[in-house]
Design a protein around this motif. Sequence first.
Motif, PDB file in Angstrom:
ATOM      1  N   SER A 127       0.840  -1.204   0.000  1.00 13.88           N
ATOM      2  CA  SER A 127       0.000   0.000   0.000  1.00 13.88           C
ATOM      3  C   SER A 127       0.870   1.248   0.000  1.00 13.88           C
ATOM      4  N   GLY A 128       0.205   2.410  -0.025  1.00 17.43           N
ATOM      5  CA  GLY A 128       0.925   3.673   0.003  1.00 17.43           C
ATOM      6  C   GLY A 128       1.557   4.031  -1.321  1.00 17.43           C
ATOM      7  N   MET A 129       1.075   3.430  -2.399  1.00 17.89           N
ATOM      8  CA  MET A 129       1.590   3.781  -3.728  1.00 17.89           C
ATOM      9  C   MET A 129       0.468   3.613  -4.738  1.00 17.89           C
ATOM     10  N   THR A 130       0.657   4.163  -5.917  1.00 20.93           N
ATOM     11  CA  THR A 130      -0.366   4.002  -6.948  1.00 20.93           C
ATOM     12  C   THR A 130      -0.354   2.553  -7.436  1.00 20.93           C
ATOM     13  N   THR A 131      -1.475   2.151  -8.017  1.00 24.44           N
ATOM     14  CA  THR A 131      -1.562   0.806  -8.576  1.00 24.44           C
ATOM     15  C   THR A 131      -0.487   0.605  -9.642  1.00 24.44           C
ATOM     16  N   GLY A 132      -0.247   1.649 -10.421  1.00 20.07           N
ATOM     17  CA  GLY A 132       0.772   1.549 -11.462  1.00 20.07           C
ATOM     18  C   GLY A 132       2.161   1.338 -10.891  1.00 20.07           C
ATOM     19  N   ASP A 133       2.500   2.086  -9.840  1.00 17.69           N
ATOM     20  CA  ASP A 133       3.823   1.921  -9.213  1.00 17.69           C
ATOM     21  C   ASP A 133       3.953   0.538  -8.587  1.00 17.69           C
ATOM     22  N   PHE A 134       2.874   0.054  -7.982  1.00 15.11           N
ATOM     23  CA  PHE A 134       2.904  -1.294  -7.397  1.00 15.11           C
ATOM     24  C   PHE A 134       3.193  -2.333  -8.483  1.00 15.11           C
ATOM     25  N   LYS A 135       2.485  -2.210  -9.599  1.00 14.40           N
ATOM     26  CA  LYS A 135       2.668  -3.206 -10.667  1.00 14.40           C
ATOM     27  C   LYS A 135       4.095  -3.155 -11.219  1.00 14.40           C
ATOM     28  N   GLN A 136       4.629  -1.951 -11.312  1.00  8.55           N
ATOM     29  CA  GLN A 136       6.005  -1.840 -11.801  1.00  8.55           C
ATOM     30  C   GLN A 136       6.980  -2.511 -10.832  1.00  8.55           C
ATOM     31  N   SER A 137       6.725  -2.318  -9.540  1.00  7.81           N
ATOM     32  CA  SER A 137       7.581  -2.940  -8.522  1.00  7.81           C
ATOM     33  C   SER A 137       7.526  -4.470  -8.620  1.00  7.81           C
ATOM     34  N   VAL A 138       6.337  -5.016  -8.803  1.00  5.30           N
ATOM     35  CA  VAL A 138       6.194  -6.475  -8.930  1.00  5.30           C
ATOM     36  C   VAL A 138       6.901  -6.973 -10.189  1.00  5.30           C
ATOM     37  N   GLY A 139       6.751  -6.217 -11.261  1.00  5.86           N
ATOM     38  CA  GLY A 139       7.397  -6.620 -12.515  1.00  5.86           C
ATOM     39  C   GLY A 139       8.910  -6.676 -12.380  1.00  5.86           C
ATOM     40  N   GLU A 140       9.471  -5.673 -11.701  1.00  5.21           N
ATOM     41  CA  GLU A 140      10.922  -5.661 -11.496  1.00  5.21           C
ATOM     42  C   GLU A 140      11.361  -6.828 -10.613  1.00  5.21           C
ATOM     43  N   TRP A 141      10.557  -7.130  -9.610  1.00  3.63           N
ATOM     44  CA  TRP A 141      10.873  -8.243  -8.717  1.00  3.63           C
ATOM     45  C   TRP A 141      10.848  -9.568  -9.475  1.00  3.63           C
ATOM     46  N   LEU A 142       9.815  -9.776 -10.283  1.00  2.00           N
ATOM     47  CA  LEU A 142       9.715 -11.025 -11.051  1.00  2.00           C
ATOM     48  C   LEU A 142      10.918 -11.206 -11.980  1.00  2.00           C
ATOM     49  N   ALA A 143      11.429 -10.085 -12.476  1.00  2.00           N
ATOM     50  CA  ALA A 143      12.552 -10.154 -13.416  1.00  2.00           C
ATOM     51  C   ALA A 143      13.879 -10.426 -12.723  1.00  2.00           C
ATOM     52  N   SER A 144      13.905 -10.320 -11.391  1.00  2.00           N
ATOM     53  CA  SER A 144      15.194 -10.465 -10.702  1.00  2.00           C
ATOM     54  C   SER A 144      15.207 -11.545  -9.626  1.00  2.00           C
ATOM     55  N   ALA A 145      14.084 -11.769  -8.943  1.00  2.00           N
ATOM     56  CA  ALA A 145      14.065 -12.726  -7.828  1.00  2.00           C
ATOM     57  C   ALA A 145      14.083 -14.158  -8.356  1.00  2.00           C
ATOM     58  N   ARG A 146      14.547 -15.059  -7.491  1.00  4.12           N
ATOM     59  CA  ARG A 146      14.591 -16.473  -7.872  1.00  4.12           C
ATOM     60  C   ARG A 146      13.973 -17.337  -6.780  1.00  4.12           C
ATOM     61  N   HIS A 147      13.322 -18.392  -7.222  1.00  8.37           N
ATOM     62  CA  HIS A 147      12.700 -19.339  -6.300  1.00  8.37           C
ATOM     63  C   HIS A 147      13.777 -20.019  -5.447  1.00  8.37           C
ATOM     64  N   PRO A 148      13.532 -20.162  -4.122  1.00  5.49           N
ATOM     65  CA  PRO A 148      14.604 -20.592  -3.212  1.00  5.49           C
ATOM     66  C   PRO A 148      15.122 -22.009  -3.462  1.00  5.49           C
ATOM     67  N   THR A 149      14.305 -22.909  -3.956  1.00  4.51           N
ATOM     68  CA  THR A 149      14.824 -24.272  -4.149  1.00  4.51           C
ATOM     69  C   THR A 149      15.138 -24.588  -5.603  1.00  4.51           C
ATOM     70  N   SER A 150      14.325 -24.093  -6.541  1.00  4.47           N
ATOM     71  CA  SER A 150      14.578 -24.431  -7.957  1.00  4.47           C
ATOM     72  C   SER A 150      15.592 -23.488  -8.593  1.00  4.47           C
ATOM     73  N   GLY A 151      15.727 -22.277  -8.034  1.00  5.59           N
ATOM     74  CA  GLY A 151      16.598 -21.281  -8.640  1.00  5.59           C
ATOM     75  C   GLY A 151      16.015 -20.632  -9.883  1.00  5.59           C
ATOM     76  N   GLN A 152      14.778 -20.984 -10.218  1.00  6.69           N
ATOM     77  CA  GLN A 152      14.123 -20.401 -11.397  1.00  6.69           C
ATOM     78  C   GLN A 152      13.464 -19.071 -11.044  1.00  6.69           C
ATOM     79  N   ARG A 153      13.159 -18.303 -12.093  1.00 11.90           N
ATOM     80  CA  ARG A 153      12.279 -17.154 -11.890  1.00 11.90           C
ATOM     81  C   ARG A 153      10.922 -17.688 -11.405  1.00 11.90           C
ATOM     82  N   TYR A 154      10.265 -16.902 -10.548  1.00 13.80           N
ATOM     83  CA  TYR A 154       8.985 -17.379 -10.021  1.00 13.80           C
ATOM     84  C   TYR A 154       7.969 -17.647 -11.139  1.00 13.80           C
ATOM     85  N   HIS A 155       7.949 -16.802 -12.164  1.00 18.35           N
ATOM     86  CA  HIS A 155       6.938 -17.000 -13.211  1.00 18.35           C
ATOM     87  C   HIS A 155       7.311 -18.147 -14.150  1.00 18.35           C
ATOM     88  N   GLN A 156       8.430 -18.837 -13.861  1.00 18.60           N
ATOM     89  CA  GLN A 156       8.711 -20.069 -14.600  1.00 18.60           C
ATOM     90  C   GLN A 156       8.257 -21.298 -13.812  1.00 18.60           C
TER      91      GLN A 156
END
Lengths: 329, 329
Positions: A127-156
């Motif tokens: 919360s505390g941000m626009t819907t657009g800023d939130f979505k951008q933050s999630v998009g950046e996270w998906l592009a960089s974070a990795r699943h703890p056991t598989s090492g894959q991107r979450y959206h894979q």
Amino acid sequence: MRLAILIFAFAFSMGAALADPLPSWRDGEAKSNILSFVREAVQPGNPAYIVPAERIAVFDNDGTLWAEQPFYFQLAYAIDRVGEMAKNNPDMLAQNPVLEAAAEGDMQGVLASGHDGLLDVIAASHSGMTTGDFKQSVGEWLASARHPTSGQRYHQMVYQPMIELLVYLRDNDFKTYIVSGGGIDFIRVFSEQVYGIPPEQVIGSSIRSEFQVTETTAETVKLPELFFYDDKAGKPVAINHHIGRRPVFAGGNSDGDHQMLQYTDRGGDRPGFALLIHHTDAEREWAYDKGSTIGGLDNALTEARERGWTVVDMKNDWRTVFSFQLGAQ
Amino acid sequence: MRLAILIFAFAFSMGAALADPLPSWRDGEAKSNILSFVREAVQPGNPAYIVPAERIAVFDNDGTLWAEQPFYFQLAYAIDRVGEMAKNNPDMLAQNPVLEAAAEGDMQGVLASGHDGLLDVIAASHSGMTTGDFKQSVGEWLASARHPTSGQRYHQMVYQPMIELLVYLRDNDFKTYIVSGGGIDFIRVFSEQVYGIPPEQVIGSSIRSEFQVTETTAETVKLPELFFYDDKAGKPVAINHHIGRRPVFAGGNSDGDHQMLQYTDRGGDRPGFALLIHHTDAEREWAYDKGSTIGGLDNALTEARERGWTVVDMKNDWRTVFSFQLGAQ
Ligand SMILES: [Ca+2]
Ligand SMILES: [Ca+2]
């Protein structure tokens, strides 16, 4: 020339015979039930025919379309986000042990804080941000974070058989929806690219938002307050609210989907198709059902067996689980 | 044969030149603004081009797509319904003057009771039944009730120019939505047949509902409690919630649509089209704006003039208002 036509006709019929819309599904009851239902639904004159406008198919997300172990992926985002925010604003953690745990990436500490602690983490990170800023933050996270056991991107971490099922249904003029206990704005960031499901066909839990306008901008801003919890009996209510039609096909994996499956199943003279994913594959994915704190499955499985719903035994019914495992086969 | 081709080509080009997608709109700024916006939006390479998935068009209902005078049509349904219910259950009226007024068809008495009285009438008439039973009741009412001054069925009180606009937008791959302060389940009864807008593209105000399941049935049941009031700042919030995209076209007629028009207008580098219907035709319809208790229009009209939104002067811009008046022209 007649020979050429013959060869062409032969090749065409072979192609049709060989074309399997669900190649990652092993032959068996689950696959044949799905194929029969869809073939009859699109065949005019068949007693089970469904007009295209009524071909509404709804799917849970966590544990049904993508994995949910060892913790809901959205929670991983929330914790990473709190850590990120705390770098610039350490005061936000003051005297809040669960936010401190989150900022340190201590998932066990966060989970131990229970329901209220989780809501604190969601409120602080979502919360505390626009819907657009939130979505951008999630998009950046998906592009960089990795699943703890598989090492894959979450959206894979999406189930290849379910992707094929979504495509197969849409090829037969079904309209595919997500109906998730997860956050509606979170899922909308990747649903179109990953599942082919556009934002307007995503239903989920949500926090309140408010409209803020200036001379040049007009935005919705997310507030730290729950608006709708799209789980259990909330799912049919949300389906009726967003879609206004009873689904003819529903897929889920936990007791959180039980009522959505009942709503689809008890369609009067047009009973729908209820699909339950049973996590039975500890080797390629995870094995869990009754008693699991994530994706607990008990009553829905009992009713599925009583009423003859289609239960997917992930280990036996799925040739492939994740597409990134294909190379290893 | 060459002559035949020539004649065919000539007739075809004439047809194309003569084909007017908005025949009930008189030539003028409103019509030409709409045509220009749509033509540019669908022209690849044009700076104002919009990809099809983002062609979201939202419309208010009361006073924008159908009439709203001398009272909101849904209120007429509510009052008729209370009268119907009271026949079988006179106790429901006990010591509630506004329900008594409703049961007697005394619209002035109901209106005089103010906001709380209206909510009483809505609660009594819209809840305590399944969504399916409610929709059936509305359908039967639409098939029998008549508008008090025109004598027409209520669903014939729709604006022919707006029907043409909806069709024109859809012909150009816009997805058309209703975003109404009226009841979501009420509008869904007729939106597909009357506007070509399916239930899943109707957004509106709603009361809570709960899921009820038995061995053979599974229904949502409407409760006498407000869930969401889809008016003013609630409209952009609801658009974001249901659609998850900012509209590129919005039409409304009152200050209740002001924020939805701002949300559409202030689209950053992709400003949307804001259309405001001004009721100026006391002869064919009604003339009202500022100060009207129904469809009051003040701030939105001021901003429309300041920012160059398209304002429809109903009297001058519309050749036809209602299709049932066509015979009289
Ligand atoms: Ca799930
Ligand atoms: Ca209106």
